[in-house]
Scaffold this active site. Sequence first.
Site, PDB file in Angstrom:
ATOM      1  N   SER A   1       0.775  -1.385  -0.004  1.00 18.57           N
ATOM      2  CA  SER A   1      -0.100  -0.106   0.047  1.00 18.57           C
ATOM      3  C   SER A   1       1.048   1.175  -0.197  1.00 18.57           C
ATOM      4  O   SER A   1       0.339   2.451  -0.220  1.00 18.57           O
ATOM      5  CB  SER A   1      -0.894  -0.227   1.100  1.00 18.57           C
TER       6      SER A   1
ATOM      7  N   TYR B   1     -10.856   2.076   5.440  1.00 18.16           N
ATOM      8  CA  TYR B   1      -9.562   1.714   4.542  1.00 18.16           C
ATOM      9  C   TYR B   1     -10.177   0.972   3.476  1.00 18.16           C
ATOM     10  O   TYR B   1     -10.881  -0.161   3.584  1.00 18.16           O
ATOM     11  CB  TYR B   1      -8.650   0.998   5.061  1.00 18.16           C
TER      12      TYR B   1
ATOM     13  N   ASN C   1      -9.092  -0.509  -0.584  1.00 19.40           N
ATOM     14  CA  ASN C   1      -8.358  -0.233  -1.504  1.00 19.40           C
ATOM     15  C   ASN C   1      -8.934  -0.147  -2.952  1.00 19.40           C
ATOM     16  O   ASN C   1      -8.559   0.323  -3.858  1.00 19.40           O
ATOM     17  CB  ASN C   1      -7.824  -2.000  -1.807  1.00 19.40           C
TER      18      ASN C   1
ATOM     19  N   GLY D   1       2.970  -1.001   4.058  1.00 19.52           N
ATOM     20  CA  GLY D   1       2.241  -1.926   3.252  1.00 19.52           C
ATOM     21  C   GLY D   1       2.598  -3.440   3.427  1.00 19.52           C
ATOM     22  O   GLY D   1       3.431  -3.895   3.843  1.00 19.52           O
TER      23      GLY D   1
END
Length: 367
Positions: A52, A151, A153, A291
Amino acid sequence: MRRALAAVHAAGVPAAFAEVRDGGRTWSGAAGTADLSTARPAKPDMRHRVGSITKSFVATTVLQLVAEGKVGLDDPIGRHLPELVPGELGQQVTVRMLLNHTSGIGNYTDALLGSLAGVISVGSTSYAPEELVRIGLSLPVTGAPGEGHSYSNTGYILAGLLIEKVTGNDAAAEITRRIIRPLRLTSTYFPGDDPKIRVPHAGAHFALLGVRDFATYQMSWAWMAGELISTPADLDTFYRALLGGKLLPPAQLAQMRTTVPMDPAQPEVGGYGLGLYWNATPCGPAWGHDGGVVGQITLSLHAPDGSRQLSLATNLSHYQLGVPELHPIDAAWLGFAVTGLCPGATAQRAAAPPRLPLPGALPVPAG
């Protein structure tokens, strides 16, 4: 620094490697074994899937487009991608909400990586970005657009498609042209359909599946949410340029650093901006991102002006098994981060315990 890094390896990860910068001084080091199958020693310059942290590169590119007047942070995403986010949702969700995770759109990786079978299958499956968006939109919303941080993605897949729509270019090529090439990040790249990491690289070990090496792994499932490969040195160079104002005009950098609480019950813990967050440490806020992918974890945190920097990589993930207590690896991870970011901060630790991302906190797939 050598002792602190060795402690991360001793706590249970096969390898840990890092770079720390303090002004013009640089320290780099490695401890342990790069991969369990060959027993190669780890080296500081190994390439690594940084997950990430990709989001910082994507958000910087979007903000460059904002500075150029090609897109607005408060534009509804449906204005640019009406075929993907149509109707009322497309008018309510803005570009800013995608970047700071307040869109309320479901996180598609919850569906793809929610089981051990999924972890294995996605590494040999090719996904189109539009398919990932559809998966995310099919999940229950996490809240009303703009309501709070959750969160997702999916938001960064949409941000990548936005870059392509606005520029007419491939998103990875556009980020390479604007950021990676000008900063001479020679070990940083988007692998695309290539499942291998260019040498030298570390292995990728998923704790629940033993010694198997997941370094060869198709990453189309992550795309602009987490596909990037880099090194600790390149990450330090990137964040120093970003925080030092070399990649964005002051107005856009200020927008990037305008945050929402990651935990509303504890706003003092940290806040998420636009592809960039801050976390509390014993020596004040540190900015950057972390990440996590299958088998590899990365943390990159920096003083607000980029003068003091730390980037740390490890080649083991998903070892916590949902246990709420602090795992020994996490404790060593925190110890290294504090040692690197806050030299001489020992006396402050009791009053200001570190609030940093923990690799063991990754969701563990069920079944």
